[in-house]
Design an enzyme around this catalytic site. Structure first.
Site, PDB file in Angstrom:
ATOM      1  CG  ASP A  73      -1.873  -0.924   1.279  1.00  0.00           C
ATOM      2  OD1 ASP A  73      -2.498  -1.437   0.398  1.00  0.00           O
ATOM      3  OD2 ASP A  73      -2.514  -1.251   2.383  1.00  0.00           O
TER       4      ASP A  73
ATOM      5  NE  ARG B 225      -4.665  -1.592  -4.483  1.00  0.00           N
ATOM      6  CZ  ARG B 225      -4.179  -1.819  -3.161  1.00  0.00           C
ATOM      7  NH1 ARG B 225      -3.878  -0.980  -2.329  1.00  0.00           N
ATOM      8  NH2 ARG B 225      -4.292  -3.070  -2.561  1.00  0.00           N
TER       9      ARG B 225
END
Ligand SMILES: Cc1cc2nc3c(=O)[nH]c(=O)nc-3n(C[C@H](O)[C@H](O)[C@H](O)COP(=O)(O)OP(=O)(O)OC[C@H]3O[C@@H](n4cnc5c(N)ncnc54)[C@H](O)[C@@H]3O)c2cc1C
Length: 303
Positions: free
Chosen positions: A130, A180
């Site tokens: 992340d 992402r």
């Protein structure tokens, strides 16, 4: 203004204690968090798999303060891959570098990440790192590139609100890295990030159009129907198959849209967070949508 206040509060340990020790708040966190245990997350993942969606499991936590805590987190993630395999789930893993000691030492953190990525590789799975606040962006991009040179089953996240993101994407693509794309969830100054939503959205579309035709499998992470429509349009224009990218959404957010995309034949992965350290994650979700806050406040003060 409200967004900034909520994001500031998300960093307050005193407020965290006040909220997380309230039973009603804990129950309400289940709107966005699958539960406090891996068993609960596995159950949520199983149900999502049955609905045709894949999953990324995240054990919540950030900014650990000792190497021993970071090693415990590493062990949790190794165990998650074992459990995914045992339960035959269609799932991979997402984690944060500050949970693995990035604040303590980059080298130490990198060693832990490498061992998790190797476990992912052993199961032919994937590890997504992340992206946190912008003070960590450079270290995250560099660390992911170094680990990727040893095992390719690792990718990261790029935030459309940062000015630097286009050049980070070019850099990561030159390493074949899977990305992402999200809008970005942290409190950032206008020195590093677009302050206006319309500029973030425009950059999101621009970056999505860079990623889709790049030949690597990327994730378009958004609940914004306009970003989704633009992605579908770009894929059609460039003749990119529905199997060559995936949409990603958060657990508990726009479940109607999640199911509609599956029904239309798109790949959809749901980010399923669990664990006791849900407070900062929960606050970021409130900050994204003021209506969540009034729902939360009504129920909290009624309890
Ligand atoms: C799978 C996934 C992984 C992510 N990983 C990261 C990461 O690593 N780093 C990072 O900084 N950010 C991450 N994010 C969060 C992201 O940056 C945004 O903050 C978040 O997704 C909201 O942006 P949006 O694209 O949905 O668009 P917005 O313009 O914020 O929202 C569009 C619409 O989506 C709905 N919506 C959005 N958020 C909510 C919510 N919380 N509750 C209810 N409805 C909502 C509303 O209908 C809203 O009108 C991730 C998001 C997803 C989906």
């Amino acid at each position: 203004m409200l967004r900034s206040t909520l994001l500031k509060l998300s960093e307050s340990k005193g407020f965290a204690h006040w909220v997380t020790t309230n039973g009603m708040a804990r129950r309400m966190s289940h709107r966005f968090v699958a539960g406090e245990t891996l068993d609960e997350a596995v159950e949520a993942a199983r149900q999502l798999n049955q609905q045709g969606m894949s999953v990324s499991l995240d054990c919540l936590g950030e900014n650990v303060s000792t190497p021993a805590d970071a090693q415990k987190v590493r062990d949790v993630y190794l165990g998650i891959y074992d459990r995914i395999a045992k339960e035959k789930l269609n799932a991979n893993v997402s984690c944060k570098l500050t949970q693995l000691g990035l604040d303590l030492s980059v080298e130490f953190c990198e060693g832990l990440v490498l061992s998790i990525a190797e476990r992912a590789a052993a199961y032919d799975s994937f590890l997504r790192i992340d992206m946190e606040g912008s003070i960590y962006t450079q270290r995250t991009v560099e660390l992911v590139k170094r680990v990727r040179a040893q095992t390719p089953c690792i990718g990261t996240v790029i935030q459309a609100y940062l000015y630097r993101s286009e050049s980070d994407i070019q850099d990561l693509l030159s390493y074949g890295c899977r990305i992402r794309l999200c809008k970005g969830a942290y409190k950032e100054s206008d020195e590093v990030a677009f302050p206006r939503k319309q500029d973030v959205d425009a950059n999101y579309v621009k970056l999505m159009r860079l990623l889709l035709p790049s030949g690597f499998y990327h994730a378009i992470a958004t609940h914004d129907p306009r970003m989704i429509a633009e992605t579908i349009r770009a894929a059609a224009e460039k003749q990119i198959s529905k199997d060559d990218f995936e949409f990603q959404m958060l657990y508990g957010v726009r479940t109607d849209l999640q199911q509609r995309l599956v029904g239309d034949g798109y790949r959809v992965r749901i980010y399923v967070p669990y664990g006791q350290e849900w407070f900062p994650y929960f606050m970021r979700r409130l900050a994204e949508r003021p209506a969540n806050l009034s729902f939360f406040a009504r129920n909290f003060f009624r309890s």
